[in-house]
Design a protein around this motif. Structure first.
Motif, PDB file in Angstrom:
ATOM      1  N   VAL A  43      28.408  93.976 -40.203  1.00  0.00           N
ATOM      2  CA  VAL A  43      27.545  93.662 -41.347  1.00  0.00           C
ATOM      3  C   VAL A  43      28.242  94.009 -42.657  1.00  0.00           C
ATOM      4  O   VAL A  43      29.208  94.774 -42.681  1.00  0.00           O
ATOM      5  N   LEU A  44      27.716  93.463 -43.758  1.00  0.00           N
ATOM      6  CA  LEU A  44      28.389  93.581 -45.050  1.00  0.00           C
ATOM      7  C   LEU A  44      27.848  94.672 -45.950  1.00  0.00           C
ATOM      8  O   LEU A  44      28.377  94.869 -47.037  1.00  0.00           O
ATOM      9  N   ASN A  45      26.801  95.388 -45.524  1.00  0.00           N
ATOM     10  CA  ASN A  45      26.345  96.485 -46.365  1.00  0.00           C
ATOM     11  C   ASN A  45      25.804  97.629 -45.529  1.00  0.00           C
ATOM     12  O   ASN A  45      25.253  97.440 -44.447  1.00  0.00           O
ATOM     13  N   GLU A  46      26.012  98.804 -46.058  1.00  0.00           N
ATOM     14  CA  GLU A  46      25.652 100.022 -45.334  1.00  0.00           C
ATOM     15  C   GLU A  46      24.146 100.134 -45.110  1.00  0.00           C
ATOM     16  O   GLU A  46      23.715 100.589 -44.051  1.00  0.00           O
ATOM     17  N   ALA A  47      23.343  99.730 -46.073  1.00  0.00           N
ATOM     18  CA  ALA A  47      21.887  99.864 -45.932  1.00  0.00           C
ATOM     19  C   ALA A  47      21.371  99.082 -44.725  1.00  0.00           C
ATOM     20  O   ALA A  47      20.508  99.564 -43.981  1.00  0.00           O
ATOM     21  N   TYR A  48      21.887  97.887 -44.518  1.00  0.00           N
ATOM     22  CA  TYR A  48      21.489  97.080 -43.354  1.00  0.00           C
ATOM     23  C   TYR A  48      21.946  97.754 -42.060  1.00  0.00           C
ATOM     24  O   TYR A  48      21.210  97.826 -41.081  1.00  0.00           O
ATOM     25  N   ALA A  49      23.152  98.299 -42.046  1.00  0.00           N
ATOM     26  CA  ALA A  49      23.655  99.005 -40.863  1.00  0.00           C
ATOM     27  C   ALA A  49      22.806 100.236 -40.561  1.00  0.00           C
ATOM     28  O   ALA A  49      22.514 100.526 -39.398  1.00  0.00           O
ATOM     29  N   LEU A  51      19.611 100.654 -41.274  1.00  0.00           N
ATOM     30  CA  LEU A  51      18.347 100.168 -40.724  1.00  0.00           C
ATOM     31  C   LEU A  51      18.453  99.893 -39.225  1.00  0.00           C
ATOM     32  O   LEU A  51      17.604 100.318 -38.435  1.00  0.00           O
ATOM     33  N   ILE A  52      19.512  99.205 -38.824  1.00  0.00           N
ATOM     34  CA  ILE A  52      19.685  98.870 -37.412  1.00  0.00           C
ATOM     35  C   ILE A  52      19.959 100.124 -36.586  1.00  0.00           C
ATOM     36  O   ILE A  52      19.360 100.331 -35.532  1.00  0.00           O
ATOM     37  N   ALA A  53      20.873 100.977 -37.050  1.00  0.00           N
ATOM     38  CA  ALA A  53      21.221 102.191 -36.297  1.00  0.00           C
ATOM     39  C   ALA A  53      20.004 103.090 -36.112  1.00  0.00           C
ATOM     40  O   ALA A  53      19.746 103.598 -35.018  1.00  0.00           O
ATOM     41  N   ARG A  54      19.244 103.280 -37.171  1.00  0.00           N
ATOM     42  CA  ARG A  54      18.100 104.196 -37.143  1.00  0.00           C
ATOM     43  C   ARG A  54      16.909 103.600 -36.400  1.00  0.00           C
ATOM     44  O   ARG A  54      16.283 104.255 -35.569  1.00  0.00           O
ATOM     45  N   ASP A  55      16.605 102.317 -36.676  1.00  0.00           N
ATOM     46  CA  ASP A  55      15.371 101.728 -36.161  1.00  0.00           C
ATOM     47  C   ASP A  55      15.531 101.001 -34.835  1.00  0.00           C
ATOM     48  O   ASP A  55      14.539 100.778 -34.150  1.00  0.00           O
ATOM     49  N   SER A  61      18.695 103.953 -27.309  1.00  0.00           N
ATOM     50  CA  SER A  61      19.678 104.778 -26.602  1.00  0.00           C
ATOM     51  C   SER A  61      19.693 106.238 -27.028  1.00  0.00           C
ATOM     52  O   SER A  61      20.577 106.979 -26.623  1.00  0.00           O
ATOM     53  N   GLY A  62      18.749 106.653 -27.866  1.00  0.00           N
ATOM     54  CA  GLY A  62      18.648 108.055 -28.240  1.00  0.00           C
ATOM     55  C   GLY A  62      19.466 108.467 -29.446  1.00  0.00           C
ATOM     56  O   GLY A  62      19.272 109.548 -29.986  1.00  0.00           O
ATOM     57  N   ALA A  63      20.398 107.616 -29.869  1.00  0.00           N
ATOM     58  CA  ALA A  63      21.216 107.925 -31.043  1.00  0.00           C
ATOM     59  C   ALA A  63      21.695 106.613 -31.654  1.00  0.00           C
ATOM     60  O   ALA A  63      21.840 105.604 -30.962  1.00  0.00           O
ATOM     61  N   GLY A  64      21.922 106.657 -32.947  1.00  0.00           N
ATOM     62  CA  GLY A  64      22.469 105.507 -33.644  1.00  0.00           C
ATOM     63  C   GLY A  64      23.533 105.978 -34.620  1.00  0.00           C
ATOM     64  O   GLY A  64      23.426 107.054 -35.204  1.00  0.00           O
ATOM     65  N   TYR A  65      24.547 105.179 -34.775  1.00  0.00           N
ATOM     66  CA  TYR A  65      25.680 105.522 -35.630  1.00  0.00           C
ATOM     67  C   TYR A  65      25.982 104.347 -36.555  1.00  0.00           C
ATOM     68  O   TYR A  65      25.853 103.187 -36.162  1.00  0.00           O
ATOM     69  N   VAL A  66      26.398 104.666 -37.764  1.00  0.00           N
ATOM     70  CA  VAL A  66      26.889 103.652 -38.697  1.00  0.00           C
ATOM     71  C   VAL A  66      28.376 103.887 -38.851  1.00  0.00           C
ATOM     72  O   VAL A  66      28.805 104.987 -39.200  1.00  0.00           O
ATOM     73  N   THR A  67      29.143 102.856 -38.562  1.00  0.00           N
ATOM     74  CA  THR A  67      30.594 102.947 -38.725  1.00  0.00           C
ATOM     75  C   THR A  67      31.017 102.102 -39.920  1.00  0.00           C
ATOM     76  O   THR A  67      30.339 101.149 -40.307  1.00  0.00           O
ATOM     77  N   ARG A  68      32.154 102.486 -40.464  1.00  0.00           N
ATOM     78  CA  ARG A  68      32.746 101.777 -41.605  1.00  0.00           C
ATOM     79  C   ARG A  68      34.202 101.503 -41.250  1.00  0.00           C
ATOM     80  O   ARG A  68      34.893 102.371 -40.703  1.00  0.00           O
ATOM     81  N   GLU A 111      35.529 104.562 -38.828  1.00  0.00           N
ATOM     82  CA  GLU A 111      34.982 105.895 -39.056  1.00  0.00           C
ATOM     83  C   GLU A 111      33.463 105.893 -38.984  1.00  0.00           C
ATOM     84  O   GLU A 111      32.819 104.921 -39.380  1.00  0.00           O
ATOM     85  N   VAL A 112      32.906 106.980 -38.485  1.00  0.00           N
ATOM     86  CA  VAL A 112      31.460 107.163 -38.460  1.00  0.00           C
ATOM     87  C   VAL A 112      31.054 107.746 -39.803  1.00  0.00           C
ATOM     88  O   VAL A 112      31.563 108.793 -40.207  1.00  0.00           O
ATOM     89  N   VAL A 113      30.123 107.072 -40.486  1.00  0.00           N
ATOM     90  CA  VAL A 113      29.687 107.540 -41.799  1.00  0.00           C
ATOM     91  C   VAL A 113      28.239 108.045 -41.803  1.00  0.00           C
ATOM     92  O   VAL A 113      27.837 108.738 -42.724  1.00  0.00           O
ATOM     93  N   ARG A 114      27.464 107.690 -40.775  1.00  0.00           N
ATOM     94  CA  ARG A 114      26.081 108.161 -40.662  1.00  0.00           C
ATOM     95  C   ARG A 114      25.741 108.318 -39.190  1.00  0.00           C
ATOM     96  O   ARG A 114      26.239 107.564 -38.346  1.00  0.00           O
ATOM     97  N   ARG A 115      24.851 109.294 -38.903  1.00  0.00           N
ATOM     98  CA  ARG A 115      24.379 109.525 -37.533  1.00  0.00           C
ATOM     99  C   ARG A 115      22.870 109.698 -37.552  1.00  0.00           C
ATOM    100  O   ARG A 115      22.327 110.320 -38.455  1.00  0.00           O
ATOM    101  N   PHE A 116      22.216 109.164 -36.538  1.00  0.00           N
ATOM    102  CA  PHE A 116      20.770 109.320 -36.369  1.00  0.00           C
ATOM    103  C   PHE A 116      20.498 109.712 -34.928  1.00  0.00           C
ATOM    104  O   PHE A 116      20.868 108.966 -34.026  1.00  0.00           O
ATOM    105  N   PRO A 117      19.894 110.869 -34.681  1.00  0.00           N
ATOM    106  CA  PRO A 117      19.587 111.900 -35.667  1.00  0.00           C
ATOM    107  C   PRO A 117      20.879 112.484 -36.251  1.00  0.00           C
ATOM    108  O   PRO A 117      21.963 112.268 -35.717  1.00  0.00           O
ATOM    109  N   ALA A 118      20.726 113.251 -37.317  1.00  0.00           N
ATOM    110  CA  ALA A 118      21.889 113.765 -38.054  1.00  0.00           C
ATOM    111  C   ALA A 118      22.811 114.615 -37.196  1.00  0.00           C
ATOM    112  O   ALA A 118      24.003 114.720 -37.477  1.00  0.00           O
TER     113      ALA A 118
END
Length: 126
Positions: A43-49, A51-55, A61-68, A111-118
């Motif tokens: 995807v082209l923006n972090e906010a969309y990533a 949303l998908i990782a968290r929601d 799967s119990g966890a979501g990650y945003v990579t860059r 690189e992983v830039v966000r994790r859910f849960p933190a």
């Protein structure tokens, strides 16, 4: 004098299983698609990533990650940006058979830039 290639920053929301395979690659490539996954969707923006990782990834799967990561812009010029919903819901649709070439055009590490849960664990680097 050689200049560095122009790159485009992309994000990829992912779950723990796919992230473990990225780690096994040394944080350099995305794993081949499964038979029921004919398209790879960066995807082209972090906010969309986020949303998908968290929601989506967390409930699935119990966890979501945003990579860059960065991809050569001249390679991405072979694909159209797809609008998958609202005006900021933008992604590339990379056919599974093109993923190996896509991976060769990644510049630097994923690189992983966000994790859910933190406190979601990160896989060890291979």
């Amino acid at each position: 004098m050689t200049t560095a290639p122009r790159t485009t920053v992309l994000w990829r929301p992912t779950g723990p299983a796919e992230l473990a395979l990225v780690a096994e690659s040394g944080w350099r490539t995305w794993p081949p698609r499964l038979p029921d996954q004919p398209i790879f969707y960066p995807v082209l923006n972090e906010a969309y990533a986020v949303l998908i990782a968290r929601d989506w990834n967390v409930p699935a799967s119990g966890a979501g990650y945003v990579t860059r990561f960065e991809v050569r812009t001249d390679y991405l010029d072979n694909y159209d940006v797809q609008q998958a919903g609202g005006r900021d819901i933008l992604e590339y649709w990379i056919p599974a058979e093109d993923l190996e070439e896509f991976n060769r055009n990644i510049i630097g590490a994923i690189e992983v830039v966000r994790r859910f849960p933190a406190d979601a664990p990160l896989p060890d680097r291979a």
